[in-house]
Write a protein that holds these residues in place. Structure first.
Motif, short mmCIF file in Angstrom:
data_model
loop_
_atom_site.label_atom_id
_atom_site.label_comp_id
_atom_site.label_asym_id
_atom_site.label_seq_id
_atom_site.Cartn_x
_atom_site.Cartn_y
_atom_site.Cartn_z
N ALA A 127 0.80 -1.22 0.00
CA ALA A 127 0.00 0.00 0.00
C ALA A 127 0.83 1.27 0.00
O ALA A 127 1.95 1.32 0.51
CB ALA A 127 -0.93 0.01 1.21
N VAL A 128 0.24 2.32 -0.59
CA VAL A 128 0.75 3.68 -0.45
C VAL A 128 -0.04 4.34 0.68
O VAL A 128 -1.27 4.40 0.64
CB VAL A 128 0.58 4.49 -1.75
N THR A 140 4.32 5.99 11.96
CA THR A 140 5.06 5.87 10.70
C THR A 140 5.84 4.57 10.66
O THR A 140 5.81 3.84 9.67
CB THR A 140 6.05 7.06 10.55
N VAL A 141 6.54 4.27 11.75
CA VAL A 141 7.35 3.05 11.82
C VAL A 141 6.47 1.82 11.68
O VAL A 141 6.76 0.91 10.89
CB VAL A 141 8.14 3.00 13.14
N GLU A 142 5.38 1.79 12.42
CA GLU A 142 4.52 0.60 12.36
C GLU A 142 3.84 0.46 11.00
O GLU A 142 3.67 -0.66 10.50
CB GLU A 142 3.48 0.66 13.48
N LEU A 143 3.47 1.56 10.39
CA LEU A 143 2.89 1.50 9.05
C LEU A 143 3.91 0.97 8.04
O LEU A 143 3.57 0.18 7.15
CB LEU A 143 2.39 2.88 8.62
N ALA A 144 5.16 1.38 8.18
CA ALA A 144 6.22 0.90 7.28
C ALA A 144 6.45 -0.59 7.45
O ALA A 144 6.75 -1.30 6.49
CB ALA A 144 7.51 1.67 7.54
N ALA A 149 6.38 -3.63 1.35
CA ALA A 149 6.56 -3.47 -0.09
C ALA A 149 5.84 -2.23 -0.60
O ALA A 149 5.75 -2.02 -1.81
CB ALA A 149 6.06 -4.71 -0.82
N GLY A 150 5.33 -1.41 0.32
CA GLY A 150 4.62 -0.20 -0.06
C GLY A 150 5.48 1.04 0.15
O GLY A 150 6.71 0.96 0.24
N GLU A 151 4.82 2.18 0.24
CA GLU A 151 5.52 3.45 0.43
C GLU A 151 4.74 4.29 1.43
O GLU A 151 3.52 4.46 1.30
CB GLU A 151 5.63 4.20 -0.90
N ILE A 152 5.45 4.78 2.45
CA ILE A 152 4.84 5.60 3.48
C ILE A 152 5.33 7.02 3.33
O ILE A 152 6.54 7.26 3.24
CB ILE A 152 5.21 5.10 4.91
N PHE A 153 4.41 7.99 3.31
CA PHE A 153 4.76 9.40 3.28
C PHE A 153 4.39 10.00 4.63
O PHE A 153 3.21 10.02 5.00
CB PHE A 153 4.04 10.12 2.14
N ALA A 154 5.40 10.47 5.36
CA ALA A 154 5.20 11.01 6.70
C ALA A 154 5.23 12.53 6.65
O ALA A 154 6.28 13.13 6.35
CB ALA A 154 6.28 10.48 7.65
N SER A 175 13.46 1.71 4.70
CA SER A 175 13.79 2.31 3.40
C SER A 175 12.55 2.66 2.60
O SER A 175 12.66 3.12 1.46
CB SER A 175 14.68 1.36 2.59
N ASN A 176 11.37 2.45 3.16
CA ASN A 176 10.13 2.70 2.43
C ASN A 176 9.35 3.88 2.99
O ASN A 176 8.13 3.96 2.88
CB ASN A 176 9.24 1.45 2.40
N VAL A 177 10.07 4.82 3.63
CA VAL A 177 9.45 6.01 4.21
C VAL A 177 10.04 7.26 3.58
O VAL A 177 11.27 7.39 3.47
CB VAL A 177 9.63 6.07 5.74
N THR A 178 9.18 8.18 3.17
CA THR A 178 9.59 9.49 2.68
C THR A 178 9.03 10.55 3.62
O THR A 178 7.82 10.60 3.83
CB THR A 178 9.08 9.75 1.25
#
Length: 293
Positions: A127-128, A140-144, A149-154, A175-178
């Motif tokens: 998920a995005v 943010t950490v738990e969502l990541a 395999a998704g992308e988290i925007f914080a 590595s999947n957090v912006t």
């Protein structure tokens, strides 16, 4: 692929015995090997192929740790990575202990609330997700971790919170957090990826503008919001009162934690929190759209 994309390499390697990767741009083979080392995957075996099929073809072999200092021969290459200790991905339990995170003065969503809110969101692994008002980054950490395999925007506006947020992302080697600094009401349009899920913990009073922008990008985005004030609750209910194509579920959660007092324990009440879940329902009262579940 890391060629013009941000697919998570570390999570792929962590959970698969074999991973093939296309490199490019700033994501050179050496940089990606350093990323693997930072995530505790330095012993993974790596083969890097340069200019394959040409007369000056070259293949470098070694562990990620050994190739982290590899002399670059251009960013366009291919990597084959073997992880003999790969473990299949399993959905983690919601609600890491509060002590797992670096703390600052910025508010942090507590373990009990986090557990319930994220179980309501229930994102799929690819998920995005937008985390708006990310604070210290516990959600943010738990969502990541829930969407490896998704992308988290914080999104976060507070400078001190941004520092702690970045530190927690680094602590968990994600590595999947912006991170998107600034007022989310203004920065949301700058993110091209449309959210499939959104967690909202703070809006600085910009709830209508933020929700409008999320739904402009994806009207079926599933949203979970938390609030401690009745004013925020009123703003959310007023917004959805004019949106009959959405269902709004509200839960008030009150918890208490024990504190040692001499030889006994006393329960200390925590602030009650409203957890609000909004889901797209184009036929009010009917069967909910599967894209929201």
């Amino acid at each position: 692929s890391r060629h013009g994309r941000r697919d998570s390499l570390t999570e792929a390697v962590r959970h698969h015995g074999k991973v093939f990767c296309l490199t490019g741009g700033s994501d050179t083979p050496a940089a990606l090997c350093r990323m693997l080392c930072h995530a505790g995957l330095g012993q993974a075996r790596v083969a890097v192929g340069y200019r394959l099929s040409y007369e000056d073809e070259h293949v470098a072999r070694g562990t990620a740790e050994e190739l982290a200092g590899l002399k670059e021969e251009g960013s366009l290459a291919v990597m084959m990575i073997w992880n003999d200790k790969a473990r299949p991905w399993q959905r983690p339990v919601h609600g890491l202990p509060d002590e797992s995170f670096i703390r600052g003065k910025a508010p942090m969503t507590k373990q009990e609330i986090r557990s319930i809110a994220l179980s309501r969101l229930a994102p799929f692994p690819q998920a995005v997700i937008y985390d708006i008002g990310a604070g210290t980054g516990s959600c943010t950490v738990e969502l990541a971790l829930l969407a490896p395999a998704g992308e988290i925007f914080a999104f976060e506006i507070d400078e001190e919170a941004l520092s702690v947020l970045t530190a927690n992302i680094d602590r968990f080697a994600l590595s999947n957090v912006t991170v998107v600094p600034g007022n989310a009401a203004r920065t949301l349009p700058s993110v091209a990826d449309a959210p499939e899920y959104a967690f909202i913990g703070g809006t600085k009073g910009n709830i209508p503008a933020i929700l409008d922008e999320i739904y402009r990008k994806n009207r079926a985005c599933r949203i979970v919001m938390t609030a401690i004030t009745v004013e925020t609750l009123a703003a959310v209910t007023a917004y959805y009162a004019g949106r009959p194509d959405y269902t709004l579920d509200i839960t008030q959660v009150m918890t208490a934690r024990s504190r040692r007092v001499g030889s006994s324990h006393m329960m200390m009440a925590q602030n009650p929190v409203y957890i609000m879940t909004a889901a797209y329902d184009p036929v009010p009262g009917g069967e909910r759209s599967s894209s929201c579940l």
